[in-house]
Write an enzyme that holds these catalytic residues in place. Structure first.
Site, PDB file in Angstrom:
ATOM      1  N   ARG A   1       0.813  -1.224   0.000  1.00 15.29           N
ATOM      2  CA  ARG A   1       0.000   0.000   0.000  1.00 15.29           C
ATOM      3  C   ARG A   1       0.844   1.271   0.000  1.00 15.29           C
ATOM      4  O   ARG A   1       0.348   2.353   0.311  1.00 15.29           O
ATOM      5  CB  ARG A   1      -0.972   0.012   1.187  1.00 15.29           C
ATOM      6  CG  ARG A   1      -2.015  -1.112   1.159  1.00 15.29           C
ATOM      7  CD  ARG A   1      -2.890  -1.008  -0.094  1.00 15.29           C
ATOM      8  NE  ARG A   1      -3.980  -1.969  -0.097  1.00 15.29           N
ATOM      9  CZ  ARG A   1      -3.960  -3.117  -0.766  1.00 15.29           C
ATOM     10  NH1 ARG A   1      -2.883  -3.459  -1.463  1.00 15.29           N
ATOM     11  NH2 ARG A   1      -5.000  -3.920  -0.756  1.00 15.29           N
ATOM     12  N   LEU A   2       2.120   1.173  -0.354  1.00 15.99           N
ATOM     13  CA  LEU A   2       2.984   2.342  -0.459  1.00 15.99           C
ATOM     14  C   LEU A   2       2.952   2.849  -1.899  1.00 15.99           C
ATOM     15  O   LEU A   2       3.946   2.824  -2.626  1.00 15.99           O
ATOM     16  CB  LEU A   2       4.409   1.999  -0.009  1.00 15.99           C
ATOM     17  CG  LEU A   2       4.538   1.599   1.466  1.00 15.99           C
ATOM     18  CD1 LEU A   2       5.968   1.189   1.797  1.00 15.99           C
ATOM     19  CD2 LEU A   2       4.093   2.748   2.368  1.00 15.99           C
TER      20      LEU A   2
END
Length: 218
Positions: free
Chosen positions: A196-197
């Site tokens: 989720r970066l």
């Protein structure tokens, strides 16, 4: 059988198909969009021109629906609709809208905020003339966004306009139907990344019409 909340929470996908850095992007966001759109076409994304259009209704609530991008100009993004529809009425009162493209096959999305205005009549005439005849009749027949008793109302109105324009090689464009142009003031390009970066590059338009580019935290 009802879906358990934990089942919904367990839905996830790791994003690992690409990356996006400031150096990867062009100086003009519309040109960057053209690059990504071509890659969506090459990647056989299903309806890559489908976009979520969000307007503000008279109660002040955001209202969203999927429409289709029909032209990309140096000034912005074009779509066509019934001017008397809910979105048309919203636009008449609030000239600011947003667009969202989501291409899951590429794990990408593009967010656009902009000012919307009607296209010139000749642009609407040109696109309307390119539509299939059934769609042209449909534009006349549908009192878009109005409550109707049942589908037979539409079918009867279609039959009425088919009779009206029978024998005419061209169906004229209704004056209540045409195009809009969204002129962006802010555009964000989002590339899914692992854990989720995600990569987020945002462009903001300045008063002199130049664009500034920055990275946002995911």
């Amino acid at each position: 059988m009802a879906i358990e909340h934990k089942d919904i929470a367990a839905i996830r996908e790791d994003y690992a198909k690409g990356s996006l850095s400031e150096n990867d992007t062009l100086g003009n966001p519309i040109e960057q969009f053209e690059r990504w759109f071509q890659q969506a076409l090459d990647g056989e994304v299903v309806e890559p021109n489908a976009m979520v259009l969000s307007t503000i209704n008279r109660e002040g609530f955001p209202s969203s629906r999927v429409v289709l991008l029909k032209d990309l100009k140096s000034e912005g993004f074009s779509f066509f609709t019934n001017y008397t529809s809910q979105k048309g009425q919203d636009i008449e009162q609030h000239g600011k809208v947003s667009l969202l493209f989501f291409w899951p096959e590429l794990q990408r999305q593009v967010r656009i905020e902009g000012i919307v205005e009607k296209l010139p009549a000749e642009d609407s005439d040109e696109y309307y003339a390119s539509r299939p005849r059934g769609s042209q009749i449909g534009a006349w027949a549908s009192p878009q966004s109005q409550v109707i008793a049942d589908r037979s109302v539409l079918e009867e109105r279609v039959a009425t306009y088919e009779d009206k324009f029978a024998g005419q090689p061209l169906v004229p464009r209704p004056t209540f139907w045409g195009g809009y142009l969204v002129k962006p003031v802010r555009m964000e390009f989002w590339q899914g990344r692992s854990s989720r970066l995600h990569d987020r590059i945002v462009y903001t338009k300045a008063e002199n019409n130049s664009w500034t580019k920055k990275r946002l935290a995911p």
